[in-house]
Write a protein that holds these residues in place. Structure first.
Motif, PDB file in Angstrom:
ATOM      1  N   TYR A 292     -28.634 -15.430 -37.942  1.00  0.00           N
ATOM      2  CA  TYR A 292     -28.483 -17.227 -37.718  1.00  0.00           C
ATOM      3  C   TYR A 292     -28.086 -17.374 -36.533  1.00  0.00           C
ATOM      4  CZ  TYR A 292     -28.478 -15.952 -43.061  1.00  0.00           C
ATOM      5  OH  TYR A 292     -28.415 -15.124 -44.262  1.00  0.00           O
ATOM      6  N   ASN A 293     -28.838 -18.357 -35.453  1.00  0.00           N
ATOM      7  CA  ASN A 293     -28.791 -18.755 -34.945  1.00  0.00           C
ATOM      8  C   ASN A 293     -28.249 -20.096 -34.626  1.00  0.00           C
ATOM      9  OD1 ASN A 293     -29.046 -16.218 -33.404  1.00  0.00           O
ATOM     10  ND2 ASN A 293     -31.050 -16.659 -33.227  1.00  0.00           N
ATOM     11  N   ALA A 294     -26.917 -20.778 -34.719  1.00  0.00           N
ATOM     12  CA  ALA A 294     -26.552 -22.233 -34.589  1.00  0.00           C
ATOM     13  C   ALA A 294     -26.795 -22.972 -33.678  1.00  0.00           C
ATOM     14  CB  ALA A 294     -25.324 -22.449 -34.561  1.00  0.00           C
TER      15      ALA A 294
ATOM     16  N   ASN B 273     -31.438 -21.571 -36.409  1.00  0.00           N
ATOM     17  CA  ASN B 273     -32.767 -20.747 -36.352  1.00  0.00           C
ATOM     18  C   ASN B 273     -32.334 -19.523 -36.844  1.00  0.00           C
ATOM     19  OD1 ASN B 273     -34.739 -22.696 -35.334  1.00  0.00           O
ATOM     20  ND2 ASN B 273     -33.756 -21.637 -32.836  1.00  0.00           N
ATOM     21  N   VAL B 274     -33.173 -19.193 -38.245  1.00  0.00           N
ATOM     22  CA  VAL B 274     -32.894 -17.917 -38.951  1.00  0.00           C
ATOM     23  C   VAL B 274     -33.767 -16.422 -38.649  1.00  0.00           C
ATOM     24  CG1 VAL B 274     -32.122 -17.021 -41.219  1.00  0.00           C
ATOM     25  CG2 VAL B 274     -31.912 -18.887 -40.649  1.00  0.00           C
ATOM     26  N   ASN B 275     -33.282 -15.543 -38.048  1.00  0.00           N
ATOM     27  CA  ASN B 275     -34.454 -14.404 -38.038  1.00  0.00           C
ATOM     28  C   ASN B 275     -34.433 -13.872 -39.096  1.00  0.00           C
ATOM     29  OD1 ASN B 275     -35.571 -12.207 -37.334  1.00  0.00           O
ATOM     30  ND2 ASN B 275     -34.576 -11.489 -35.372  1.00  0.00           N
TER      31      ASN B 275
ATOM     32  N   SER C  90     -45.243 -17.679 -38.799  1.00  0.00           N
ATOM     33  CA  SER C  90     -44.932 -16.905 -37.954  1.00  0.00           C
ATOM     34  C   SER C  90     -43.648 -17.585 -37.312  1.00  0.00           C
ATOM     35  CB  SER C  90     -45.633 -17.191 -36.021  1.00  0.00           C
ATOM     36  OG  SER C  90     -46.086 -16.598 -35.427  1.00  0.00           O
ATOM     37  N   ASN C  91     -43.478 -17.343 -36.223  1.00  0.00           N
ATOM     38  CA  ASN C  91     -42.060 -17.772 -35.384  1.00  0.00           C
ATOM     39  C   ASN C  91     -42.003 -19.078 -35.594  1.00  0.00           C
ATOM     40  OD1 ASN C  91     -40.956 -14.995 -35.051  1.00  0.00           O
ATOM     41  ND2 ASN C  91     -42.348 -15.083 -33.117  1.00  0.00           N
ATOM     42  N   SER C  92     -40.741 -20.395 -36.131  1.00  0.00           N
ATOM     43  CA  SER C  92     -40.646 -21.890 -35.810  1.00  0.00           C
ATOM     44  C   SER C  92     -39.158 -21.817 -35.121  1.00  0.00           C
ATOM     45  CB  SER C  92     -41.541 -21.872 -36.861  1.00  0.00           C
ATOM     46  OG  SER C  92     -40.512 -23.513 -37.765  1.00  0.00           O
ATOM     47  N   TRP C  93     -39.563 -22.955 -34.212  1.00  0.00           N
ATOM     48  CA  TRP C  93     -37.463 -22.746 -33.724  1.00  0.00           C
ATOM     49  C   TRP C  93     -37.192 -24.099 -33.484  1.00  0.00           C
ATOM     50  CZ3 TRP C  93     -41.177 -19.914 -31.049  1.00  0.00           C
ATOM     51  CH2 TRP C  93     -40.979 -18.442 -31.439  1.00  0.00           C
ATOM     52  N   VAL C  94     -35.573 -24.497 -34.595  1.00  0.00           N
ATOM     53  CA  VAL C  94     -36.025 -25.855 -33.839  1.00  0.00           C
ATOM     54  C   VAL C  94     -35.223 -26.389 -32.956  1.00  0.00           C
ATOM     55  CG1 VAL C  94     -33.496 -25.687 -35.691  1.00  0.00           C
ATOM     56  CG2 VAL C  94     -34.495 -28.431 -35.586  1.00  0.00           C
ATOM     57  N   SER C  95     -34.788 -27.506 -32.532  1.00  0.00           N
ATOM     58  CA  SER C  95     -34.316 -27.936 -31.063  1.00  0.00           C
ATOM     59  C   SER C  95     -33.037 -28.354 -31.154  1.00  0.00           C
ATOM     60  CB  SER C  95     -35.030 -27.926 -29.913  1.00  0.00           C
ATOM     61  OG  SER C  95     -36.288 -27.265 -29.352  1.00  0.00           O
TER      62      SER C  95
END
Length: 819
Positions: free
Chosen positions: A76-78, A93-95, A142-147
């Motif tokens: 888990y990435n805050a 952003n969760v791996n 696939s990968n998805s990242w919120v900013s």
């Protein structure tokens, strides 16, 4: 307009430069890396922890109220945090490796294992509990990242990137729509105004930034490309005009108009910009880092934290450098005003304090009060953020514009301009006269300076101070007067009320009043009536009217005609009618039954049915009935409510102790109301005195009560009136050793028989002795005659006559011898 600022000021000691300390209170959270912070009254902090993420609520006393954590097999990435009305919106952003580990997930979507996915958490602001969570975007293979996310009070907006379709940049309105842009960006920043969405996208390929503006239905408005600038922040602000946008890059700030025109830019030597806020300040505040030379200062650390306050024209109003000898980077901060700033930074060393000696990364939250306040203001400023007269929070004299102060003319202490005619208050040595400050002639209260008379003349009696002789020249009122318009009066008119010595208009709802509000009416306009200071069309329920005002009924009444409980027209809940009065319990001497009160038995103060539980005064309770205190059993006394046993030594008493007796039992002697001393045991020829001592009876007495009351004498004496004598006196005889009276008409008697009768000259004749008794003579005989009882006649007594003659001769001889 493009502004480049390179400031080179003389080196200053930062401790001397600022009025306030670096921070007033702080909180260090160990093993925690700060990510995002939002503040209302409390602070809400998102941080990256060793095993996951954490959200904390921290109050202004720097106390952690609650903590929400999320950790596990997933990585888990805050990323960001925003406040709603009652909830907190957090994006991560969760791996992704374990779907079941995601709490409260809705709707359930199963992304591809080991991809990064954007997750939205919705957390209760009050309790810190998770309400729900959901995936963002639609790239689940696939990968998805919120900013970043934003919240406008109604909807949540999010921006980010993904790897679908060769790479995309996306912005979504959660639960409503989503838009995608071809080409993956290295940085995406998002901001909202009331009507528009601003998106700043950074491209690492050429270090450029594209700024796009959309309406809230994602209809494209415009876009502009800013060369060689990767965005750190974008802020939709009302700086320099409505709906402008502020783009913050590492080394430049760009202000864009609603039509994408560049209004201005600013760069500062030795300063890198990180983030900006504009909540309540005039202009905006930017945080970042500074190195030696920034604003002409010498910085100890490799880099210091910095807060810079810009005006709406992009000029620097003030700044604050945080340099404690350690590397500081201020990326997260919030402000309630320019005098209240909270800073969240990443720290691995001591920051202005020696309380932390570790080297592990930690989150440090500190509260800085008035960070821009200068220690030494310009003489025209009372509070300031710089040393010039245009860097003032407040003025000593008068305000020219936003932060500029001017100086009053010499006759003014405070003023509205530099003119001598615009004084608000006068300088020392001057006084107001006809709205103008003139030299003071030292006139005392109640007088005014008169230039023609060249002295002080008396004010009108209604004036405390004045500028002339008329009652219309009062500047303040005399004691007992209040100011009504231009005049001093002893009483305000009915439509006004006195406040700080001035008659002030009542609220429009009132005819007369005692205060400024619609709840301060004392009299209402025609057709209305006062209730608790407010004017109503009619009295509310449970009140009564005096014709002018409504008053609450007695608590016992639900409807009434005045304030007393005996004036009820109907009783309130819990009350009943008894003898025309509403009661909630029966009066003393009565008991409740079948919705009314019945009298208790005689002399009963409180009862249940006919069984008494408390008696009237001077009565006691016995088997449910009240008896008079006089009926208390022997050996008891009445204590006001009950019959209580006396002490065992007491015969009668007034208390429970042996010292509270009226009389004692036979074994004890009463002394000072005490029955504590045993009765003295005396022999038969003694008596016990008042001191409980045995005293001998009088001489010749064998039994007595006291020294004067013998009851029995020795055998050779007789008892006469309590004393022992040799014989009985005349008219007494001894009977069983006691002198008793002789029978009637007897002068001497013996053994109960008369031996000599008494003579009675006041009655019909003498008494004659007959058979040991005295009988009355029936006839009075002449001299020398005696009564013959047998014959019942008087007979001549020759012997008696002869004796009388002899006595006469003796008397005559005696007289002759004398002569």
């Amino acid at each position: 307009m493009i502004i480049y600022l390179a400031l080179f000021l003389a080196a200053l000691s930062l401790a001397d430069l600022y009025l306030n300390s670096p921070f007033q209170s702080s909180l260090r959270i160990k093993s925690s890396t700060p990510v995002s912070m939002q503040s209302s009254t409390d602070h809400f902090i998102l941080s990256q922890e060793t095993l996951g993420i954490a959200v904390r609520r921290i109050n202004t006393q720097m106390q952690i109220l609650w903590t929400y954590t999320l950790s596990g097999q997933n990585n888990y990435n805050a990323i960001d945090l925003k406040l709603g009305l009652t909830t907190i919106y957090v994006v991560l952003n969760v791996n992704y490796t374990n779907l079941s580990e995601i709490p409260a997930l809705t709707p359930s979507v199963n992304p591809k294992i080991s991809t990064y996915q954007s997750l939205l958490l919705i957390i209760s602001m009050d309790s810190g509990t998770l309400k729900s969570s959901q995936w963002l975007g639609n790239c689940f293979d696939s990968n998805s990242w919120v900013s970043e996310i934003a919240y406008d009070g109604l909807d949540i907006y999010a921006a980010g990137t993904d790897d679908c379709n060769g790479g995309r940049t996306w912005v979504i309105k959660v639960g409503k729509w989503q838009n995608f842009y071809t080409g993956k960006t290295s940085s995406v920043k998002l901001s909202l105004t009331g009507n528009y969405v601003y998106l700043a996208m950074g491209y690492s390929s050429d270090s450029s930034t594209k700024v796009c503006k959309f309406d809230k239905y994602m209809n494209w408005q415009w876009e502009v490309v800013l060369g060689n600038k990767i965005p750190n922040d974008i802020l939709a602000v009302n700086v320099g005009g409505a709906d402008n946008s502020l783009v913050v890059t590492q080394n430049q700030i760009v202000l864009l108009s609603p039509a994408s025109v560049t209004l201005g830019t600013v760069s500062l030597s030795n300063v890198n910009f990180l983030s900006a806020i504009s909540n309540s300040v005039s202009g905006f505040i930017v945080s970042g880092t500074a190195t030696s030379g920034a604003f002409g200062t010498s910085i100890q650390a490799q880099q210091a934290g910095i807060l810079i306050w810009f005006s709406s024209s992009l000029s620097v109003l003030s700044y604050r450098i945080y340099d404690s000898g350690t590397t500081v980077k201020i990326s997260q901060f919030t402000e309630l005003s320019y005098k209240s700033v909270s800073v969240l930074l990443k720290s691995s060393e001591s920051f202005y304090t020696n309380s932390y000696s570790g080297t592990a990364v930690s989150s440090l939250l500190f509260f800085a009060y008035d960070p821009f306040a200068y220690a030494s203001c310009n003489s025209l400023c009372s509070q300031c953020f710089g040393d010039s007269s245009s860097s003032c929070y407040s003025c000593n004299f008068y305000n020219i514009d936003d932060f500029s102060c001017g100086e009053c003319a010499e006759n003014c202490a405070t003023c509205t301009s530099s003119s001598q005619k615009n004084c608000i208050t006068c300088a020392s040595g001057y006084v107001f006269l006809n709205n103008y400050c003139v030299l003071n002639l030292n006139c005392t209260d109640g007088t005014y300076p008169d230039n023609d008379a060249k002295g002080c003349l008396a004010c009108d009696t209604s004036c405390g101070t004045c500028s002339g002789p008329s009652f219309a020249n009062c500047t303040s009122c005399a004691y007992g007067f209040v100011k009504n318009d231009l005049l001093c009066v002893n009483k305000c008119p009915s439509y006004r009320f006195p406040y700080n010595g001035v008659c002030t208009d009542c609220n429009s709802a009132c005819e007369s009043c005692n205060g400024p509000y619609s709840s301060n009416c004392t009299l209402c306009k025609t057709g209305q009536i006062v209730y608790k200071g407010s004017c109503l069309a009619s009295c509310p329920s449970n009140t009564y009217s005096t014709g002018i005002e409504c008053f609450n009924c007695n608590a016992a009444c639900s409807d009434c005609t005045d304030k007393y409980s005996y004036s009820c027209k109907a009783c309130a809940k819990g009350y009943f009618l008894f003898q025309n009065v509403c009661l909630n319990s029966c009066p003393a001497g009565y008991y409740f039954s079948n919705s009314t009160c019945y009298s208790c038995s005689s002399n009963c103060a409180s009862c249940s049915s006919q069984s008494c539980s408390k008696c009237n005064e001077n009565y006691f309770l016995s088997s449910g009935k009240c008896l008079p205190s006089s009926d208390c059993p022997s050996y008891t006394y009445f204590n006001g409510t009950d019959c209580v046993s006396c002490h065992a030594n007491c015969l009668t008493c007034y208390g429970e102790e042996a010292t509270e007796c009226f009389s004692c039992t036979s074994a004890y002697f009463l002394k000072n109301n005490s029955c504590t001393e045993s009765v003295a045991v005396c022999n038969s020829s003694q008596f016990k005195n008042d001191e409980n001592a045995c005293i001998d009876c009088q001489e010749g007495c064998t039994y007595c009560n006291n020294s004067k009351s013998c009851l029995k004498c020795e055998s050779n004496k007789v008892l006469y009136q309590g004393y022992c004598t040799e014989k009985c006196p005349s008219k007494y005889m001894s009977i069983n050793g006691t002198c008793e009276n002789c029978p009637d008409r007897c002068d001497e008697c013996q053994d109960g028989n008369c031996v000599k009768c008494s003579m009675n000259y006041q009655s019909q004749g003498w008494y004659l002795l007959k058979n040991g008794a005295c009988v009355k003579n029936q006839t009075v005989c002449a001299d020398s005659y005696s009564y013959d009882e047998d014959k019942g006649v008087c007979l001549y007594d020759e012997n008696d006559e002869m004796e009388k003659k002899k006595e006469m001769i003796k008397t005559a001889i005696g007289l002759y011898q004398i002569t």
